[in-house]
Design a protein around this motif. Structure first.
Motif, short mmCIF file in Angstrom:
data_model
loop_
_atom_site.label_atom_id
_atom_site.label_comp_id
_atom_site.label_asym_id
_atom_site.label_seq_id
_atom_site.Cartn_x
_atom_site.Cartn_y
_atom_site.Cartn_z
N SER A 1 4.59 16.43 0.66
CA SER A 1 5.29 14.98 1.07
C SER A 1 4.28 14.68 2.29
N LEU A 2 3.32 15.26 2.62
CA LEU A 2 2.61 14.94 3.85
C LEU A 2 1.81 13.72 3.36
N ALA A 3 1.21 13.69 2.25
CA ALA A 3 0.13 12.57 1.76
C ALA A 3 1.40 10.95 1.84
N GLU A 4 2.52 11.30 1.27
CA GLU A 4 3.41 10.09 1.37
C GLU A 4 4.24 9.71 2.51
N ILE A 5 4.51 10.90 3.46
CA ILE A 5 5.44 10.64 4.32
C ILE A 5 4.68 10.65 5.53
N GLY A 6 3.54 11.23 5.74
CA GLY A 6 2.72 11.30 7.06
C GLY A 6 3.18 12.41 7.82
N MET A 7 2.63 12.38 9.07
CA MET A 7 2.94 13.47 10.11
C MET A 7 4.48 13.62 10.21
N SER A 8 5.25 12.81 10.15
CA SER A 8 6.80 12.87 10.44
C SER A 8 7.37 13.90 9.50
N GLY B 1 16.40 12.31 5.18
CA GLY B 1 17.31 11.20 4.86
C GLY B 1 16.39 10.06 4.64
N SER B 2 15.56 10.05 3.86
CA SER B 2 14.70 8.69 3.51
C SER B 2 14.38 8.70 2.00
N PRO B 3 14.76 7.59 1.42
CA PRO B 3 14.41 7.41 -0.14
C PRO B 3 13.13 8.11 -0.54
N GLY B 4 12.17 7.61 0.30
CA GLY B 4 10.79 8.23 -0.16
C GLY B 4 10.87 9.92 0.03
N ALA B 5 11.33 10.42 0.88
CA ALA B 5 11.43 11.87 0.87
C ALA B 5 12.40 12.51 -0.34
N CYS B 6 13.54 11.73 -0.83
CA CYS B 6 14.29 12.28 -1.67
C CYS B 6 13.40 12.14 -3.19
N GLU C 1 10.58 14.64 -7.57
CA GLU C 1 9.57 14.35 -8.41
C GLU C 1 8.54 15.68 -8.21
N LYS C 2 8.29 16.00 -7.08
CA LYS C 2 7.25 17.25 -7.01
C LYS C 2 7.84 18.41 -6.89
#
Length: 184
Positions: free
Chosen positions: A111-118, A139-144, A149-150
């Motif tokens: 998730s680093l590339a999509e979510i960043g350092m958080s 708890g974010s749609p992107g993290a879910c 998917e990955k």
């Protein structure tokens, strides 16, 4: 030599739990993302709930699903960060028979590339209890979406062998469990 046989997709019964002090079902985009993704993959959304970020409320709901003979997977979103109200890992870890070591590290890596350092503050975890896979995502749609998917989509599809989590899940009533591989 072992040979893999043609496998048939078996939809799993999956429950989705959102942990949040502020969201409602109408504003729960993370839980809805998980529900949409699992259904579009052919799985069954067997239940969906939303509870406050409270250790005992989280444990009560997850324990209920772990004991339910119909539930095979619990996907959770929220409460995995570092604020005082982020209690999901503390609530869930004591309920697990076995933790999936490295799940949090793998989630942070993918998730680093999509979510960043958080993503460093994510305490994502997964484990098995009573034949139920329990997965805790941020708890974010992107993290879910990233977690699904990955990592999870392949782990919850028995056709993606040779082995994933499906052989370890409790069988659905009337359906025999599948094996990782079969011998001729």
């Amino acid at each position: 030599m072992a040979h893999l046989t043609q496998r048939v997709f078996q939809p799993l019964n999956i429950a989705v739990l959102t942990i949040s002090d502020t969201r409602t079902f109408e504003t729960d985009s993370s839980g809805q993302t998980l529900a949409d993704l699992l259904q579009s993959a052919g799985h069954n959304l067997i239940d969906r709930a939303l509870v406050k970020d409270d250790i005992y409320q989280i444990r009560a709901q997850v324990s209920q699903w772990i004991a339910d003979p119909k539930v095979q997977v619990v996907l959770m979103t929220g409460g995995t960060g570092f604020t005082a109200r982020d209690n999901t890992p503390q609530a869930v870890a004591p309920l697990l028979d076995k933790q999936v070591d490295g799940f949090g590290e793998l989630f942070r890596q993918v998730s680093l590339a999509e979510i960043g350092m958080s993503t460093l503050q994510s305490r994502a975890l997964a484990g098995m209890s009573n034949g139920v896979l329990v997965v805790c995502l941020p708890g974010s749609p992107g993290a879910c979406r990233t977690g699904w998917e990955k990592i999870l989509v392949g782990q919850l599809d028995g056709r993606t062998g040779p082995c994933n989590f499906t052989p370890h899940l409790k069988p659905q009533e009337g359906i025999a469990p599948t094996a990782c591989e079969t011998r001729p």
